[in-house]
Each structure stands twice: as structure tokens, then as C-alpha cells.
Write a protein that holds these residues in place. Structure first.
Motif, mmCIF file in Angstrom:
data_model
loop_
_atom_site.group_PDB
_atom_site.id
_atom_site.type_symbol
_atom_site.label_atom_id
_atom_site.label_comp_id
_atom_site.label_asym_id
_atom_site.label_seq_id
_atom_site.Cartn_x
_atom_site.Cartn_y
_atom_site.Cartn_z
ATOM 1 N N GLN C 18 0.836 -1.209 0.000
ATOM 2 C CA GLN C 18 0.000 0.000 0.000
ATOM 3 C C GLN C 18 0.872 1.261 0.000
ATOM 4 O OE1 GLN C 18 -2.623 0.266 3.356
ATOM 5 N NE2 GLN C 18 -3.749 2.009 2.512
ATOM 6 N N GLU C 22 0.820 3.948 -3.012
ATOM 7 C CA GLU C 22 0.310 5.296 -2.776
ATOM 8 C C GLU C 22 1.398 6.362 -2.707
ATOM 9 O OE1 GLU C 22 -3.600 3.764 -0.277
ATOM 10 O OE2 GLU C 22 -2.050 4.899 0.757
ATOM 11 N N ARG C 23 2.584 5.966 -2.247
ATOM 12 C CA ARG C 23 3.618 6.963 -2.007
ATOM 13 C C ARG C 23 4.782 6.882 -2.992
ATOM 14 N NH1 ARG C 23 2.050 10.945 -0.311
ATOM 15 N NH2 ARG C 23 3.863 11.563 0.911
ATOM 16 N N THR C 264 -5.219 -4.610 -23.416
ATOM 17 C CA THR C 264 -5.919 -3.419 -23.904
ATOM 18 C C THR C 264 -5.440 -2.987 -25.287
ATOM 19 O OG1 THR C 264 -4.350 -2.115 -22.638
ATOM 20 C CG2 THR C 264 -6.490 -2.463 -21.642
ATOM 21 N N ARG C 265 -4.184 -3.305 -25.618
ATOM 22 C CA ARG C 265 -3.650 -2.874 -26.908
ATOM 23 C C ARG C 265 -4.181 -3.783 -28.022
ATOM 24 N NH1 ARG C 265 -0.891 1.081 -29.907
ATOM 25 N NH2 ARG C 265 0.000 0.001 -31.711
ATOM 26 N N TYR C 338 5.726 2.288 -27.506
ATOM 27 C CA TYR C 338 5.408 2.941 -26.229
ATOM 28 C C TYR C 338 6.379 2.511 -25.139
ATOM 29 C CZ TYR C 338 1.021 4.691 -28.119
ATOM 30 O OH TYR C 338 0.090 5.354 -28.849
ATOM 31 N N PHE C 344 5.613 5.302 -20.333
ATOM 32 C CA PHE C 344 5.253 4.024 -19.717
ATOM 33 C C PHE C 344 6.381 3.620 -18.764
ATOM 34 C CE2 PHE C 344 2.218 4.038 -23.079
ATOM 35 C CZ PHE C 344 1.183 3.224 -22.652
#
Lengths: 251, 319, 376
Positions: C18, C22-23, C264-265, C338, C344
Motif C-alpha cells: 500500500q 500510494e507513495r 488493452t492494446r 510505447y 510508460f
């Protein structure tokens, strides 16, 4: 004073949800403490840090895997925990009755519950628990100040928000904005090892017949047009307005 | 019989009052007799309007029902439901509705069908559909008996047409039990959605982190919303940054909306946000990142700089 | 056999993950671009107890083992290998004190590491893997010892609270003549030059350390004079397991980014994940990832249970960093054009993890260690 923090363990928001047969299949999903419940745990700890003498206990009703979320709450600073372990998917009203019985048995003046559950998308547990206890409740709380036994709090309403005053005992449902939950620290994770995590079963509390049942679950799909425009700002803006006016007929 | 609780807004029926009539009519297997309860100042006038849709309207003008207090409403609704022998209590799943429906269910020993989008009945039980798992799953849920308390998601069911004949209107004595009045309202603040409530708006314009700051809202989002009579929404990142108040937030931790048109500007489309808006009828997204997840749920998407596109939209809409 | 983590280990892993998400992740690209040392975030990690977790409890530490450190290291490495290096290189100063220090030294030095970083000063400009060829000198002067020399590529050099410095003593034989000396950062005569232009791990602070007539008490010598080389090697036998852990994190990141992108590509009207050319790459990364994680945890477990671990740690370090480097390369390939751009995160993985094949004993040295243990 005794403070109870009720918590659930839910799939991580980033986890992808699948179904198998007629129900959601949670195999392989990462579970976390419900983010909404974290605010309650944090608020309870802050009350103690602000000088209120309080024992803080975690109360959870659910399957064995909830243990991890319970341990997180102990690592953050709750003093002990009661885990009513069951694999039954009890409806929220029945859950509230069982939890109310547990709260009465443990004794508490203040209960924090997450404002909305990230698995059942339900915000009923807090109000139902308060009713089953015969207490008042405040939902969607964004600011909470306790002085003696008097609460002054701000919460969201349909029209905006309001600031209210009420007295203990009370159930407070928590949400984002109330505070910034802390991480458990490594030393506290180690200390939590020695804290009591008591296991209980539904048989330890008054029996209540379930009132609703889940018949089936299916992934929600809504087909979208996915018409993507790109190009110069003025041109795409013009195309968009045309599409909204003439094709979608919405403006 | 079925008891509806219709909410008032400044003495007027909320649009959702007709949506819950639709829900009640779908439960005709329970009974054709539909009663409506109206509480608070303005109830008498609204009762006459409501009588066009249901067989009986009970109203109580007591000023103690405004502003909404869960304790007070629970007592009035549960008592009325018990006295009338209601088999189903239906109300709209507004913030207030979601707050007291569970209490009424506990008090009546009833099952709760919360935030539903569809209802049906075989006469002995009620089945409903609702969203779960951050609105990614549709759950079919069934009561194991009657009575039930049902909260109906706002802006999903189509508003009912008036009934053939007008229903009876009568006052009902529901004095406020002061012992139950345990919450004192000190002050209230209106949300800044430009007078249009997020829940009921037919168009919502939401700004995300891409707005860059609160001035992005005052310069772009508010004027655009103004052009089309829309409510202003915001993402979690935006309210966390303090650019907009929490009450503007759309998503898992904020409001759940389903307007005719949802325009997301500079919004990436995190799951938590999508869960609050993915039932919108038409979704428009403007974002410079062509891979932003928001485009997956968009009907119309513009890949481009919002600072170029939005002023142009405002200009064109003002023509 | 039991592959389950304890509840506490799971909790640490969850917290580290976490914190990383987050950091670290939101800031890592910026640190990399600016080559900036994230002091504020290192302090946050220290406040959470993520720093120097292996200091024994009797000296005020958490007394955790290498298994816990590996779990945390994977999460930090997943987020940013450079940040991971800052935190875990500190261990390089703890381990020598732990294995060779006496009670008085532990009492004196471990408190400096409760919130401060440690640094390990072995490499010099003219020697890296050949640790016996040190030029830094230690001379005895009464009850003191005086250090002179320059150390190179020192992680945390200049930002550490304490240095463990390896030096040669006068007139003695090369390896047996080395000494390990603890030097607190505030001793006069220490200076440093931050090294710029690193290919990767650009947020970790790397310096040339200059010791000029640095005088410390003889009581700062770990073990006996002459034990230095042995202490250094024993230290690296352990700490290279944390390099393996970070590498596992990098490989996992490469895999997760690749899976996300491949789904997704689209190419030829379908997601590229449909193509076996892509699927095989993903499968290969996954095989490398899982096997190197198992070896890393195994090596850590051997250390925690006082078993012989030199060979296992060499295998873990070499295997995991080779796997991670290959995984980062394939992640770029899967991302195509990419992947080559810094929009990326995958090109950074490759630049960062290259170092894992080099520091704390190059992978060639690891192979030598493994082969020697086979042939002896």
C-alpha cells in the motif's frame, strides 16, 4: 468509554470481478479492509489520541478470510477483536441484529461503521445496527468532534451537508473526508500479534431468521457506442455537439 | 396494500415520487391498493397532486419533519405502515431514504431491498434487482416473505402516469415523539451544484483531476453546466484536493447518479468513479489520454486538450 | 512443508504494498527524471518501521528476519528499484555489526540506525569484485585508528548516519590484512561527491566517499584486525538476497504492466494478448518470476534458520536479477514503441534492474561462487 469499530473485508477495488454459474466468483481475488471502514478505525484511534480514555474493539461478522482485515485494525491500534465467523451470506438486516447483540454483550458507547460497503454496495448496516440497538445514528459523516458524551458532527445530506449535535450512545457511519487513515507501522504489526482476536459463532448470539436471499448475480453490461473523436479542439467540439443533438438527441 | 413515502423538496413533490409509484404498480400481486404518505410542510398541497397517482394519500404537515431526521421519519413511517398493515413500504433511495429505510425494516421485522432498479412480486415474496460490487454486478435478490421495505434507486424507473381516478386525501396524526428526536440540526449548507441536485439532474457535468485546480471548475465546468442546465459533479481526486466540496463527489464514496447525459471532463475513470455513474444513459468523455479507462464506458469521447475543447463547446452551445 | 506466510508477514506485505502504491509509484518517474533523492519519503518509510528491520530486539530494533525483509523488498522493488536500494542497502551496515560486532559496539551503533541509513564502503575506483585489492589504508595511532582513502559507488554515501568501511592495514597480506571499521557520519574528515549520470536507480544516492585522516577509536573495529575480508564476504552472502527480492519485484512489475497492456492494446482487430508470440513471453516471465521468488525466500529462510546459505543466496541473486532484466526487456518488447518511451514505466525497469546484475557481486562472481561450491 468503549468504542466499537465494525468492519468488513471486501475485494480490492482494482480486482476484476468474475462470475461463475449464477454467482460472483471471488477465487483468486485480493481482499482488503473495506476502505469506508478504515475511516472508522482511524477516527476511533484519533479519539483516544485526543485524550478520550477508550477501549477500542473491532467487531466483524463474516467468513474466515475477514481475519486479515481484523488483524489490520489491530495493527493500526484497536485493542482487541471479536470475529463472528460464518460462511452464511446473511442479509444486512439480520447481520445488524446479530451485531447489535454482540455490541450489547461487549458494551459500547460509540460504534463506527463504514458508510457504504464496497461488495454489496449497501449503506444499510449502520442505520440498521443503530435501530437494533435502540440508538440514534448519523450517516455519511465528514467531521466528528466528541466532547464528554456530546457529539458535534457534520454529515452529507441530499441537499448538501449539515452540522448536528447528538449524544452517546450512537452509531456513526464513516466516509472519505472524515480523516486520512494511517498505515499500520511495522512495530505495531508486531505488537498486534499479542492482542486478543476472539472467535465466536452465530450460535453465541440470539438467532434471527434471514429475511432476504440472493438469487443470482451477473456482471453488469451496458453496451456503449464508443465513438471516439480526435483532432483539433474546435472541430471535435462541433462534431460532438452535432452527435449529441442529432444522433443521441439529448441536448 | 403498499405504502409509498414520497419525499418533498421545499414543499414540492420530488420527481422520484412518481418513480416509486411505478415500483408500487409493478407489485400488483401484493395488492392494487397503493397509499402514499407525505410528511412535512407543503404535504397538504403535494397530497392533492399525489392523489392523481394512488388510491389513498395521508399527509401530516408537522414542521418537525423538516429538516429530515432519520429517527423521526422512522417512527412516523413504521407506525403508519404497521397501522395500515402495509405489505410493502416503498421509498426512494435518496441519502435520506437510504438512511431510514433500514431502521423501518428492523422496526417492522421486514426484509430490506435496498437501492433497487427493478421489482416484481408473486404475491408472497418480492424480487428485485440491484447493483453490487461497485456497480459492476447486477444482483437478483428475493425477500423470503412479507412485509418488505424497498428503497428505489433514483432516476432509473420511468415516472408513472396518473391513475384513472383520483385517490382519497386525508390528514394523519403523527405527532413527533420528542424522546425519539435525538439529533439537533445546528446548521445546513447547500451543495454548490448550481441549484440542480446531482441525484435528480438530467445532465451532469463532472470535472476530474485534469481540470488542474478549482479555477478549472469556475472557468470551464460551471459555465458549461450553465449552458445545458446541468448539475456539477467532481471526482474523488478533486474533492480530496479541496477544489470542490465533498458533496459534489460522484462515485463509490460520493453520490451515485444516472442522468440522461453524463459529461466527464479530465476524468480518468477509476473503478470507484465509474461505479457512481456507469448507469447514465449517455456518457461523454473528454480527456487528453486516449487510453483513459473512461473512454471504455463512453458513448462519445473526445481525445484532446480540455482547455481547447470545452471553451469551444461553451461557445457553440451559447449560439 | 508450509508455504503460508504468518498473519504478521501478510500484514507487513500488505502495508508495504500500500505504501509503495500510494507513495512511491506516483513519484518514482519524477525522482528518476530529476535524479533526486527522496529524503522525505525515506523518512516516511522509516517512520513506518520499514527501515533497518533486522536490528535485534535487545538493541531496540524489531528483530525481524530476512524473510520479512524479502517480502518488503519485493514490494519496494515493484514500485521503484532505486528506492528499494536506499532502504535495503542500509542492511549492508547492519549485517557486519550483527555478525562481527561485540555487545558494546551493538549498543553504541544500532541506535544510530533506528531512523538513520547505513552505508557499506567496500568498492573502490580500481576494484569492485576483487575486494581484496583495497587501497584505503587503516593505520593504528595509539588507541585510535586513522583512515585514508577513497571509496566508489557507495549507496547512501553522504546521506547515511553510519559507515562500515573496509581498509587495508599496513604490511599485511592482501585478504587477511583487511579491517572493518564502523565510522559514524559525524566524524571529521569524511566528505563525498554525489555521482551523477547513472543509467538507472537514479533516486538512490550514490557517492564517491573520501576519508581523509578520519580518526576513530580502535574500539570501532569489528572483530579482529584482519577479519575485514571475511566480514565483507559474509555480509554480502546475506544482503545479496535482498537484491534478489528487489529483482523479483521488478519482474512482477514487468509482468503486470505487460499483462495490462497486452489486454488493452489492439492489433489486427484483437487484443495483442490473443497472439501466442505475446502469450509465450508472458508465460516465460511468469516462470522466471515464480521460481526466482521461491529461491529468494528459500535463501532468506536458510539465513533466518542459521543454515549455510552462501550458494543459495548466490543462486537467488543471480537468477532473480537475470530473470528481472530479461522480463523488463520483454515488457518493453510487448509495449512496442510505447515501451521505449518514458511515458510508460517499463523502460525504467530495464535501466533500474541492470544494476542488480552488477552490484553486491556481479552475476559473474555469483556464478563463480556457485561453481566453486560444486567443485570443492
Amino acid at each position: 468509554m468503549k468504542i466499537c469499530t465494525v468492519l468488513k473485508q471486501v475485494p480490492d477495488a482494482e480486482a476484476s470481478i468474475r462470475t461463475s454459474g449464477s454467482g460472483v466468483d471471488l477465487a483468486g481475488v485480493t481482499f482488503v479492509m473495506d476502505g469506508m471502514d478504515e475511516y472508522g478505525v482511524e477516527e476511533a484511534i484519533r479519539l483516544r489520541e485526543a485524550g478520550h480514555t477508550a477501549e477500542i474493539f473491532t467487531l466483524a461478522l463474516g467468513p474466515r478470510r475477514f481475519e486479515e482485515a481484523i488483524r489490520t485494525s489491530l495493527a493500526i491500534g484497536c485493542d482487541r477483536a471479536i470475529h463472528i465467523e460464518t460462511d452464511e451470506a446473511l442479509d444486512v438486516i439480520t447481520q445488524a441484529r446479530v451485531l447489535a447483540d454482540a455490541v450489547k454483550k461487549e458494551g459500547a458507547d460509540l460504534v463506527f461503521v463504514g458508510g457504504k460497503e464496497a461488495d454489496w454496495d449497501s449503506s444499510a448496516l449502520g442505520p440498521a445496527l443503530a435501530e437494533a440497538l435502540g440508538w440514534t445514528h448519523l450517516d455519511w459523516t465528514t467531521k466528528f468532534v466528541l466532547t464528554g458524551t456530546t457529539i458535534e458532527a457534520t454529515h452529507d445530506t441530499d441537499a448538501g451537508n449539515e452540522t448536528v449535535k447528538l449524544s452517546l450512545p450512537a452509531v456513526i457511519t464513516t466516509q472519505q473526508g472524515l480523516n486520512e487513515p494511517r498505515y499500520p507501522t511495522l512495530p505495531n504489526i508486531m505488537k498486534a500479534k499479542r492482542k486478543e482476536l476472539r472467535k465466536a459463532t452465530l450460535a453465541d448470539y440470539a438467532a434471527h431468521a434471514p429475511l432476504t436471499k440472493i438469487a443470482s448475480e451477473a456482471i453488469q453490461v451496458k453496451a456503449r457506442l464508443n465513438k471516439i473523436l480526435s483532432g483539433e479542439g474546435p472541430e471535435t467540439a462541433k462534431q460532438l455537439i452535432t452527435l449529441l443533438r442529432d444522433e443521441a438527441k439529448v441536448i | 396494500m403498499i405504502l409509498l413515502v414520497s419525499e418533498l423538496n421545499a414543499g414540492k413533490l420530488r420527481p422520484s415520487a412518481r418513480e416509486i409509484v411505478t415500483a408500487a404498480r409493478a407489485l400488483s400481486a401484493i395488492g392494487d391498493e397503493i397509499h402514499a404518505l407525505l410528511l412535512g410542510p407543503g404535504a397538504a398541497a403535494a397530497a392533492t397532486e399525489m392523489a392523481g397517482y394512488v388510491s389513498h394519500v395521508h399527509f401530516c404537515e408537522d414542521a418537525g419533519y423538516e429538516p429530515f431526521k432519520a429517527d423521526v421519519w422512522t417512527a412516523a413511517v413504521a407506525k403508519t405502515a404497521a397501522d395500515l398493515g402495509a405489505k410493502a413500504v416503498i421509498l426512494s433511495a435518496s441519502r435520506s431514504g437510504l438512511s431510514y429505510a433500514p431502521r423501518v425494516a428492523i422496526r417492522l421485522g421486514a426484509g430490506l431491498l435496498e437501492d433497487v432498479i427493478e421489482v416484481e412480486s408473486d404475491g408472497a415474496t418480492v424480487g428485485a434487482k440491484r447493483f453490487t460490487y461497485l456497480s459492476r454486478v447486477t444482483e437478483s435478490i428475493r425477500s423470503l416473505g412479507l412485509p418488505v421495505v424497498i428503497s428505489v434507486k433514483v432516476n432509473i424507473l420511468s415516472p408513472a402516469d396518473p391513475a384513472a381516478g383520483a385517490g382519497q386525501v386525508a390528514t394523519i396524526a403523527l405527532p413527533i415523539d420528542e424522546a425519539a428526536n435525538r439529533v439537533e440540526v445546528l446548521s445546513q449548507a447547500k451543495a454548490s451544484t448550481g441549484g440542480v441536485s446531482l441525484d435528480e439532474a438530467s445532465i451532469v457535468v463532472t470535472g476530474g483531476r485534469g481540470m488542474g485546480g478549482s479555477e478549472g471548475f469556475t472557468k470551464l465546468i460551471e459555465p458549461l453546466a450553465g449552458c445545458v442546465g446541468a448539475a456539477v459533479g467532481a471526482t474523488r481526486a478533486v474533492v480530496d484536493a479541496g477544489w470542490r466540496p465533498y458533496s459534489d463527489q460522484v462515485g463509490q464514496t460520493g453520490k451515485s447518479v444516472a442522468p440522461n447525459v453524463y459529461i466527464a471532463i479530465g476524468v480518468s475513470g477509476a473503478v470507484q468513479h465509474l461505479s457512481g455513474m456507469n448507469r447514465s444513459k449517455t456518457i461523454v468523455a473528454i480527456n487528453k489520454d486516449k487510453d483513459a479507462p473512461i473512454f471504455k464506458v463512453a458513448d462519445y469521447g473526445v481525445v484532446g486538450d480540455l482547455n481547447d475543447v470545452v471553451p469551444e463547446l461553451i461557445k457553440l452551445l451559447k449560439l | 512443508m508450509n508455504f503460508d506466510l504468518s498473519p504478521e508477514q501478510k500484514e507487513m506485505q500488505r502495508m508495504a504494498r500500500q505504501f509503495a502504491a500510494e507513495r512511491i509509484i506516483p513519484n518514482a518517474a519524477k525522482w528518476d527524471r530529476e535524479e533526486s533523492y527522496p529524503a522525505e519519503f525515506v523518512k516516511e518509510a522509516a517512520d513506518l518501521g520499514l527501515l533497518n528491520i533486522t536490528i535485534p530486539e535487545e538493541y531496540g530494533g524489531l528483530g525481524l528476519g530476512l524473510v520479512e525483509e524479502v517480502l518488503i523488498g519485493e514490494e519496494l522493488g515493484y514500485a521503484c528499484m532505486g528506492f528499494d536500494t536506499i532502504i535495503l542497502a542500509s542492511d549492508l551496515a547492519i549485517v557486519p555489526i550483527k555478525i562481527a560486532g561485540n555487545d558494546e559496539q551493538k549498543k553504541r551503533f544500532f541506535p544510530l540506525l533506528h531512523t538513520g541509513l547505513g552505508a557499506f564502503c567496500l568498492s573502490e575506483a580500481d576494484n569492485g569484485s576483487d575486494a581484496g585489492a583495497l587501497k584505503t589504508r587503516a593505520e593504528f595511532a595509539g588507541d585510535d585508528v586513522v583512515l585514508n582513502g577513497t571509496k566508489m559507488w557507495i549507496t547512501n554515501g553522504g546521506v547515511a548516519a553510519l559507515y562500515v568501511v573496509f581498509a587495508r592495514m599496513e604490511t599485511e597480506h592482501k585478504h587477511t590484512g583487511t579491517v572493518a571499521i564502523v565510522v559514524p557520519a559525524d566524524v571529521p574528515g569524511i566528505s563525498h561527491n554525489k555521482l551523477h549520470g547513472k543509467m538507472g536507480q537514479r533516486c538512490s544516492y550514490t557517492a564517491e566517499m573520501i576519508f581523509e585522516n578520519v580518526r576513530v577509536p580502535r574500539a570501532n573495529i569489528l572483530g579482529e584486525p584482519g577479519d575485514g575480508f571475511k566480514i565483507a564476504m559474509k555480509t554480502l552472502d546475506r544482503t545479496r538476497i535482498t537484491v534478489a527480492a528487489g529483482s523479483v519485484g521488478v519482474a512482477r512489475r514487468a509482468l503486470e504492466e505487460s499483462v495490462k497492456y497486452a489486454k488493452t492494446r489492439h492489433a489486427f482487430n484483437q487484443p495483442i494478448a490473443n497472439f501466442q508470440a505475446i502469450q509465450f513471453k508472458l508465460a516465460d516471465i511468469k516462470m522466471g518470476l515464480d521460481t526466482s521468488r521461491l529461491q529468494t525466500l528459500y535463501a532468506a529462510w536458510l539465513v533466518d534458520n542459521n543454515r549455510s546459505h552462501g550458494q543459495a543466496s548466490a543462486i537467488a541473486k543471480c537468477r532473480a536479477s537475470d530473470v528481472a532484466f530479461a522480463a523488463a526487456g520483454e515488457a518493453i518488447q510487448i509495449h512496442g514503441g510505447y515501451g521505449y518511451m518514458n511515458d510508460f514505466p517499463v523502460e525504467k525497469l530495464l535501466r533500474d534492474v541492470k544494476l542488480n546484475q552488477i552490484y553486491e557481486g556481479t552475476n559473474e562472481i555469483q556464478r563463480v561462487v556457485i561453481a566453486r561450491s560444486l567443485l570443492k
